[in-house]
Design a protein around this motif. Structure first.
Motif, PDB file in Angstrom:
ATOM      1  N   GLY A  93       0.804  -1.010   0.047  1.00 38.32           N
ATOM      2  CA  GLY A  93      -0.269   0.140  -0.092  1.00 38.32           C
ATOM      3  C   GLY A  93       1.325   1.146  -0.133  1.00 38.32           C
ATOM      4  O   GLY A  93       1.778   1.402  -0.110  1.00 38.32           O
TER       5      GLY A  93
ATOM      6  N   GLN B 237      -1.824   5.625   2.009  1.00 35.35           N
ATOM      7  CA  GLN B 237      -2.815   4.688   3.087  1.00 35.35           C
ATOM      8  C   GLN B 237      -2.405   3.746   3.654  1.00 35.35           C
ATOM      9  O   GLN B 237      -3.444   3.739   4.952  1.00 35.35           O
TER      10      GLN B 237
ATOM     11  N   TRP C 260      -4.434   4.190   7.288  1.00 31.00           N
ATOM     12  CA  TRP C 260      -5.428   2.795   8.424  1.00 31.00           C
ATOM     13  C   TRP C 260      -4.645   2.543   9.376  1.00 31.00           C
ATOM     14  O   TRP C 260      -5.555   2.032  10.747  1.00 31.00           O
TER      15      TRP C 260
ATOM     16  N   THR D 225      -9.499  -4.368   5.805  1.00 32.55           N
ATOM     17  CA  THR D 225      -9.721  -3.836   4.636  1.00 32.55           C
ATOM     18  C   THR D 225     -10.523  -4.619   3.814  1.00 32.55           C
ATOM     19  O   THR D 225     -10.340  -4.036   2.354  1.00 32.55           O
TER      20      THR D 225
ATOM     21  N   LEU E 221     -11.066   0.312  -0.126  1.00 30.96           N
ATOM     22  CA  LEU E 221     -10.181   0.240  -0.556  1.00 30.96           C
ATOM     23  C   LEU E 221     -10.430   1.020  -2.146  1.00 30.96           C
ATOM     24  O   LEU E 221     -11.066   0.531  -2.646  1.00 30.96           O
TER      25      LEU E 221
END
Length: 311
Positions: free
Chosen positions: A282, A286, A290, A305, A311
């Motif tokens: 990622g 990202q 997260w 996820t 996503l």
């Protein structure tokens, strides 16, 4: 970050190994190490196709305010961690190797409370394996170039102390700081949670911005954020608080560590173009998102996820 000096370290959650030479090579190249994804059904997977979930932390200059000292070898050439000197939070404040032990205790104490509360599933304790150079694992030979990783075949988190030495002495890249080490461990233990929930055994796709590999890595970042949210509430076997002081700067440095291992950032730093089709972990944005999601929400549901549209 400071540990409670009165906290007791449960060294039974850690294996100290002397390690050895050799290994199977590999390491970080291009956008990072590729993760083999099993093609079969759930459950444990074979060595040739095992999911070795690796976080290649890039931590450059450890702040001068860090209370932790670099890992050092004893005069006999063996790791100073292969002893019984790690007993309390006071030891962990002085010695990075002891900090690994106590952070392991904190993370597992958190999940022993959180997994049953949120999922109705009992948490299964595992061990952190500390070694230098190389050692055997259920996923093959573990070597320093791989960085920290979780092996689902033997349910162990592997931490190479030479890698941690490089982190402490500023040879790897980013801001660093003692709580960044907590992020490393919490991320890897996040993969253990994924393993317990049956997620790792169902992974299929290895590369791409919405691949199973990227989803698993971002979920582990989120799970690491969950632990960070309540890290100061974790306790030892006698109920003593483990982490007594955690500052916004500590959290900031953990977030910086997450950003530093974004696939896009690694691709840029290696001189290549950003190619999302080669991502396995990622982007920097990202990973920050997260981790912050877990830090803010503190729930497994928020960290899913794999949910449609996540996503």
């Amino acid at each position: 970050m400071r540990f409670n000096p009165k906290a007791r370290i449960d060294t039974g959650q850690v294996e100290n190994r002397s390690g050895g030479g050799g290994g199977f090579g590999g390491g970080l190249g291009g956008s990072g190490m590729r993760i083999p994804i099993p093609s079969g059904g759930g459950g444990r997977v074979g060595l040739g196709t095992v999911v070795v979930v690796i976080i290649y932390i890039v931590i450059q200059a450890i702040g001068g305010n860090s209370p932790l000292s670099p890992l050092t070898d004893g005069s006999d050439g063996t790791s100073s961690t292969v002893s019984d000197h790690c007993q309390t939070g006071e030891d962990a404040n002085r010695d990075q190797a002891c900090a690994i032990d106590l952070l392991t205790n904190s993370i597992q104490n958190y999940w022993a409370q959180t997994l049953p509360d949120q999922q109705g599933t009992q948490y299964v304790d595992i061990k952190t394996v500390k070694f230098r150079g190389s050692t055997s694992s259920g996923c093959g030979r573990a070597v320093s170039a791989m960085g920290p990783f979780y092996c689902p075949n033997d349910q162990r988190v592997y931490i190479d102390l030479d890698f941690m030495d490089d982190m402490l002495t500023g040879q790897l890249g980013a801001e660093g700081g003692p709580f960044a080490l907590g992020y490393v461990l919490a991320h890897e233990y996040g993969h253990h949670i994924e393993d317990q929930l049956g997620i790792l055994g169902q992974m299929r796709t290895q590369q791409g911005p919405r691949s199973d590999s990227v989803k698993a890595e971002l979920m582990a970042d989120c799970l690491g954020g969950m632990w960070a949210k309540d890290a100061q509430k974790t306790t030892d076997a006698l109920g003593q608080m483990i982490i007594s002081d955690l500052t916004p700067d500590d959290i900031s440095r953990a977030i910086n560590a997450a950003q530093s291992v974004g696939d896009d950032r690694i691709q840029k730093e290696s001189g290549g173009k950003v190619n999302p089709e080669q991502w396995t972990h990622g982007s920097a944005a990202q990973r920050e998102h997260w981790f912050n999601t877990g830090l803010k929400e503190g729930s497994l549901e928020a960290c899913d996820t794999f949910a449609p549209g996540a996503l």
